[in-house]
Design a protein around this motif. Sequence first.
Motif, short mmCIF file in Angstrom:
data_model
loop_
_atom_site.label_atom_id
_atom_site.label_comp_id
_atom_site.label_asym_id
_atom_site.label_seq_id
_atom_site.Cartn_x
_atom_site.Cartn_y
_atom_site.Cartn_z
N ASN A 33 0.84 -1.21 0.00
CA ASN A 33 0.00 0.00 0.00
C ASN A 33 0.87 1.26 0.00
OD1 ASN A 33 -2.09 -1.80 0.23
ND2 ASN A 33 -2.34 -1.51 2.43
N ALA A 34 1.97 1.19 0.73
CA ALA A 34 2.89 2.33 0.77
C ALA A 34 3.59 2.50 -0.58
CB ALA A 34 3.91 2.15 1.88
N VAL A 35 3.99 1.38 -1.16
CA VAL A 35 4.65 1.42 -2.47
C VAL A 35 3.69 1.99 -3.51
CG1 VAL A 35 5.65 0.00 -4.32
CG2 VAL A 35 6.20 -0.50 -1.95
N ASP A 36 2.46 1.51 -3.50
CA ASP A 36 1.46 2.00 -4.47
C ASP A 36 1.16 3.49 -4.28
OD1 ASP A 36 1.32 -0.50 -5.53
OD2 ASP A 36 -0.60 -1.05 -4.61
N ALA A 37 1.21 3.94 -3.03
CA ALA A 37 0.95 5.36 -2.77
C ALA A 37 2.08 6.23 -3.30
CB ALA A 37 0.75 5.59 -1.27
N GLY A 38 3.29 5.65 -3.42
CA GLY A 38 4.38 6.40 -4.05
C GLY A 38 5.58 6.68 -3.18
N VAL A 39 5.81 5.91 -2.13
CA VAL A 39 6.99 6.18 -1.27
C VAL A 39 8.30 5.83 -1.98
CG1 VAL A 39 5.97 5.95 1.02
CG2 VAL A 39 6.84 3.93 -0.15
N ASP A 40 9.35 6.51 -1.55
CA ASP A 40 10.71 6.19 -2.02
C ASP A 40 11.46 5.39 -0.96
OD1 ASP A 40 10.57 7.99 -4.39
OD2 ASP A 40 10.40 9.53 -2.83
N ILE A 41 11.15 5.65 0.31
CA ILE A 41 11.87 5.03 1.42
C ILE A 41 10.86 4.51 2.44
CG2 ILE A 41 13.60 5.41 3.25
CD1 ILE A 41 14.21 8.08 1.50
N ILE A 42 11.06 3.28 2.86
CA ILE A 42 10.19 2.68 3.88
C ILE A 42 11.01 2.41 5.13
CG2 ILE A 42 8.94 0.57 4.51
CD1 ILE A 42 7.93 0.38 1.66
N VAL A 43 10.58 2.99 6.25
CA VAL A 43 11.21 2.70 7.54
C VAL A 43 10.48 1.49 8.14
CG1 VAL A 43 11.66 3.56 9.88
CG2 VAL A 43 11.76 5.13 7.93
N ALA A 44 11.24 0.58 8.71
CA ALA A 44 10.60 -0.53 9.42
C ALA A 44 11.48 -0.92 10.60
CB ALA A 44 10.39 -1.72 8.49
N GLY A 45 10.85 -1.07 11.76
CA GLY A 45 11.59 -1.41 12.96
C GLY A 45 11.23 -2.77 13.49
N SER A 46 10.06 -2.87 14.14
CA SER A 46 9.68 -4.12 14.79
C SER A 46 9.48 -5.25 13.79
CB SER A 46 8.43 -3.92 15.65
OG SER A 46 7.40 -3.36 14.88
N THR A 47 8.95 -4.94 12.60
CA THR A 47 8.76 -5.99 11.59
C THR A 47 10.08 -6.68 11.30
OG1 THR A 47 6.81 -5.07 10.53
CG2 THR A 47 8.32 -6.29 9.09
N ILE A 48 11.17 -5.91 11.26
CA ILE A 48 12.47 -6.49 10.97
C ILE A 48 13.09 -7.14 12.21
CG2 ILE A 48 14.88 -5.94 10.33
CD1 ILE A 48 13.65 -3.73 8.46
N PHE A 49 13.24 -6.34 13.26
CA PHE A 49 14.04 -6.83 14.39
C PHE A 49 13.32 -7.81 15.31
CE2 PHE A 49 16.45 -3.15 12.90
CZ PHE A 49 17.68 -3.75 12.75
N ASN A 50 11.99 -7.91 15.19
CA ASN A 50 11.28 -8.93 15.96
C ASN A 50 11.05 -10.20 15.14
OD1 ASN A 50 11.17 -7.08 18.00
ND2 ASN A 50 8.99 -6.58 17.78
N ALA A 51 11.50 -10.18 13.89
CA ALA A 51 11.30 -11.36 13.03
C ALA A 51 12.26 -12.47 13.43
CB ALA A 51 11.53 -10.97 11.57
N ALA A 52 11.88 -13.69 13.10
CA ALA A 52 12.74 -14.84 13.41
C ALA A 52 14.06 -14.71 12.65
CB ALA A 52 12.01 -16.13 13.03
N ASP A 53 13.96 -14.23 11.39
CA ASP A 53 15.16 -14.01 10.59
C ASP A 53 15.13 -12.57 10.05
OD1 ASP A 53 17.18 -13.91 8.73
OD2 ASP A 53 16.78 -15.92 7.92
N PRO A 54 15.70 -11.64 10.81
CA PRO A 54 15.59 -10.21 10.46
C PRO A 54 16.15 -9.86 9.08
CG PRO A 54 16.34 -10.44 12.72
CD PRO A 54 16.35 -11.81 12.13
N ALA A 55 17.27 -10.48 8.69
CA ALA A 55 17.86 -10.16 7.38
C ALA A 55 16.92 -10.60 6.25
CB ALA A 55 19.22 -10.82 7.22
N GLU A 56 16.30 -11.75 6.45
CA GLU A 56 15.34 -12.28 5.47
C GLU A 56 14.14 -11.34 5.37
OE1 GLU A 56 14.55 -14.73 2.56
OE2 GLU A 56 16.39 -14.82 3.75
#
Length: 221
Positions: A189-212
């Motif tokens: 939804n963010a990509v479709d709206a037209g963002v250039d940069i996406i910040v993400a914190g908990s989605t990445i660092f709370n994931a089982a495999d953050p790099a993935e």
Amino acid sequence: MGRINDIVIAPSILSADFSNISDALRIIKEGGTGWVHLDVMDGEFVPNITFGPKMVYDLRKITEFILDTHLMIIKPERYIKQFADAGSDYITIHFESTIHVHKALMLIKDSGKKAGISIIPSTPVSAIKEILPFIDLVLVMSVNPGFGGQKLIAETLNKIKMLKEIRTHEGYNYKIEIDGGITRENCKNAVDAGVDIIVAGSTIFNAADPAEEIKHLRNCK
Ligand code: DX5
Ligand code: ZN
């Protein structure tokens, strides 16, 4: 670096382990992006406290990543020189955090850094209309700033569309960044709206495999 679909993922270390930030950098590198988003909070503009310029300084010594510094502090003009000298690449201030927004943004530019303006969910795009010609980045908060792990407020995506339209119409050059509540499920939804940069914190660092997880977000379509 870090670009697939032309979208940059800027992992926020807010949700990383502060006792092991070098590991967060390793994860970010493995995920294939070249940005780090740094959330500076003063316990007054937002009800949380994080870190100051020393974090930027210490990171600068060990990484070439773009240091994307997001100041959630009252009267940020008091600290711009310190964050610039510490080695930030982008310094973003909040429209709501000072009376003299233009003056503060010019301080950032005069320090040789990229200047960003951020708006909280209740601030309309029209509030920053007069300063759009002067800036390098607009950070649209898609949650109320202060904490990681909140739910994205879908209505804020309209602001991204508006900012993209204004940029095209007026020939401006700012990048558009979204911050807060981004997940694998809603990043499109963010990509479709037209963002250039996406910040993400908990989605990445709370994931089982953050790099993935970073790779998943980079492939968001
Ligand atoms: C919130 C911060 C965000 C935060 C996002 O005030 O500005 O950068 O780290 O965290 P998530 O992605 O968990 O919403
Ligand atoms: Zn942020």
